[in-house]
Design a protein around this motif. Structure first.
Motif, mmCIF file in Angstrom:
data_model
loop_
_atom_site.group_PDB
_atom_site.id
_atom_site.type_symbol
_atom_site.label_atom_id
_atom_site.label_comp_id
_atom_site.label_asym_id
_atom_site.label_seq_id
_atom_site.Cartn_x
_atom_site.Cartn_y
_atom_site.Cartn_z
ATOM 1 N N ALA A 152 0.832 -1.207 0.000
ATOM 2 C CA ALA A 152 0.000 0.000 0.000
ATOM 3 C C ALA A 152 0.865 1.255 0.000
ATOM 4 O O ALA A 152 0.564 2.227 -0.701
ATOM 5 N N PHE A 153 1.957 1.268 0.769
ATOM 6 C CA PHE A 153 2.856 2.420 0.774
ATOM 7 C C PHE A 153 3.506 2.616 -0.595
ATOM 8 O O PHE A 153 3.674 3.743 -1.059
ATOM 9 N N ALA A 154 3.893 1.514 -1.241
ATOM 10 C CA ALA A 154 4.528 1.605 -2.556
ATOM 11 C C ALA A 154 3.582 2.184 -3.602
ATOM 12 O O ALA A 154 4.030 2.749 -4.601
ATOM 13 N N GLN A 155 2.303 2.059 -3.373
ATOM 14 C CA GLN A 155 1.303 2.630 -4.280
ATOM 15 C C GLN A 155 1.358 4.156 -4.267
ATOM 16 O O GLN A 155 0.822 4.795 -5.158
ATOM 17 N N ASP A 156 2.004 4.722 -3.245
ATOM 18 C CA ASP A 156 2.196 6.164 -3.086
ATOM 19 C C ASP A 156 0.870 6.917 -3.202
ATOM 20 O O ASP A 156 0.737 7.858 -3.980
ATOM 21 N N PRO A 157 -0.119 6.517 -2.393
ATOM 22 C CA PRO A 157 -1.446 7.117 -2.510
ATOM 23 C C PRO A 157 -1.544 8.422 -1.723
ATOM 24 O O PRO A 157 -0.711 8.731 -0.868
ATOM 25 N N ASP A 158 -2.603 9.157 -2.006
ATOM 26 C CA ASP A 158 -2.940 10.316 -1.182
ATOM 27 C C ASP A 158 -3.696 9.886 0.068
ATOM 28 O O ASP A 158 -3.642 10.559 1.099
ATOM 29 N N VAL A 159 -4.431 8.768 -0.039
ATOM 30 C CA VAL A 159 -5.291 8.289 1.041
ATOM 31 C C VAL A 159 -4.997 6.815 1.305
ATOM 32 O O VAL A 159 -4.928 6.012 0.369
ATOM 33 N N LEU A 160 -4.832 6.466 2.588
ATOM 34 C CA LEU A 160 -4.712 5.080 3.004
ATOM 35 C C LEU A 160 -6.002 4.660 3.695
ATOM 36 O O LEU A 160 -6.507 5.376 4.565
ATOM 37 N N VAL A 161 -6.532 3.493 3.314
ATOM 38 C CA VAL A 161 -7.714 2.924 3.963
ATOM 39 C C VAL A 161 -7.289 1.572 4.532
ATOM 40 O O VAL A 161 -6.982 0.645 3.774
ATOM 41 N N LEU A 162 -7.259 1.472 5.853
ATOM 42 C CA LEU A 162 -6.689 0.302 6.517
ATOM 43 C C LEU A 162 -7.725 -0.325 7.445
ATOM 44 O O LEU A 162 -8.242 0.336 8.348
ATOM 45 N N ASP A 163 -8.001 -1.601 7.224
ATOM 46 C CA ASP A 163 -8.998 -2.315 8.021
ATOM 47 C C ASP A 163 -8.277 -3.243 8.987
ATOM 48 O O ASP A 163 -7.743 -4.281 8.595
ATOM 49 N N GLU A 164 -8.231 -2.847 10.245
ATOM 50 C CA GLU A 164 -7.571 -3.607 11.301
ATOM 51 C C GLU A 164 -6.121 -3.950 10.922
ATOM 52 O O GLU A 164 -5.725 -5.129 10.885
ATOM 53 N N PRO A 165 -5.287 -2.935 10.664
ATOM 54 C CA PRO A 165 -3.922 -3.218 10.213
ATOM 55 C C PRO A 165 -3.023 -3.838 11.271
ATOM 56 O O PRO A 165 -1.968 -4.384 10.933
#
Length: 268
Positions: A152-165
């Motif tokens: 997910a970090f490598a995707q370099d997004p503006d928004v992270l959506v994390l379900d019970e990380p």
């Protein structure tokens, strides 16, 4: 970028799970979703990262309905770590993390310097650089969790959506992961079971109960003994953490759950 969820209704398996939810995830802040099992947290997040289509309502990214974007363009802005971790990838750790660059690549395009730098940085950030050549299937549950977060970090997004990380992570890696989220300063929408962790890491909380958002605000204002009794069915005190000063949820594990008539109504 900012996420706005407006009057969201989501059905799953023929049943309405989220009913009229409103919430905000402000730019650069960590916004937490908390609530008991079955309250609709995962379903709401699935609608945000477009795994489920809402029955009504919408999810806005800086004012634009996410459904108006192509999947590839949406994936450049929003990266997700679902609870459903997918199958066993017959790939190396590095290859799994490199999958995060897919939204930026044309068919059959190879890696460039930006891809390599982002993948290496993501692996280092989650402490898995030394495992880059290992098979994903050979990893423990906690290691897989960190690799998928690196993707997910490598995707370099503006928004992270994390379900019970923090699921499957030992206490040290839970602390490191949450510290990493704070250091990233990306717009983050995250569901957490650990209320004390949510109070420590999140700038704002939204409490879900029965598919609706019943309380929103800074953790210190939201996590009150009355709300904990009403929503979670526990007797608890909210005290100051002796090391950080953050709210600390002290649950009475010896007491039975409050009777319905004893619960205090939640302020909405």
């Amino acid at each position: 970028m900012r996420i706005d969820v407006e009057d969201l209704h989501v059905a799953y398996a023929g049943r309405t799970v989220v009913a009229g939810a409103h919430l905000i995830a402000r730019a650069g802040e960590i916004t937490g979703l908390v609530g008991p099992n079955g309250s609709g947290k995962s379903t709401l997040l699935r609608a945000v990262y477009r795994h489920l289509k809402p029955v009504a309502g919408r999810v806005l990214l800086d004012g634009t309905d996410l459904r108006e974007l192509t999947p590839a363009r949406s994936a450049r802005h929003v990266a997700a770590l679902p609870q459903e971790r997918g199958g066993d990838f017959e790939l190396t750790v590095r290859e799994v993390v490199a999958m995060g660059r897919t939204p930026y690549k044309r068919a059959f395009a190879g890696e460039d310097a930006t891809d390599r730098d982002l993948v290496a940085g993501a692996l280092a950030g989650v402490g898995m650089a030394a495992a880059a050549g290992r098979r994903f299937t050979a990893l423990s549950g906690g290691e897989r969790q960190r690799v998928l977060l690196a993707r997910a970090f490598a995707q370099d997004p503006d928004v992270l959506v994390l379900d019970e990380p923090t699921n499957h992570l030992d206490i040290r890696h839970q602390v490191e992961l949450l510290a990493l989220l704070r250091a990233q300063r990306r717009t983050t929408l995250v569901s957490l079971h650990d209320l004390s962790a949510a109070a420590s890491v999140c700038d704002r909380l939204h409490v879900l109960h029965g598919g609706a958002v019943v309380a929103s605000g800074p953790p210190r204002e939201v996590l009150t003994p009355a709300l904990l009794a009403e929503v979670f069915g526990v007797r608890a005190a909210v005290v100051e953490h002796p090391l950080t000063g953050d709210p600390l949820i002290a649950v009475d594990h010896r007491a039975p759950a409050p009777a319905p008539g004893d619960a205090v109504a939640v302020e909405r």
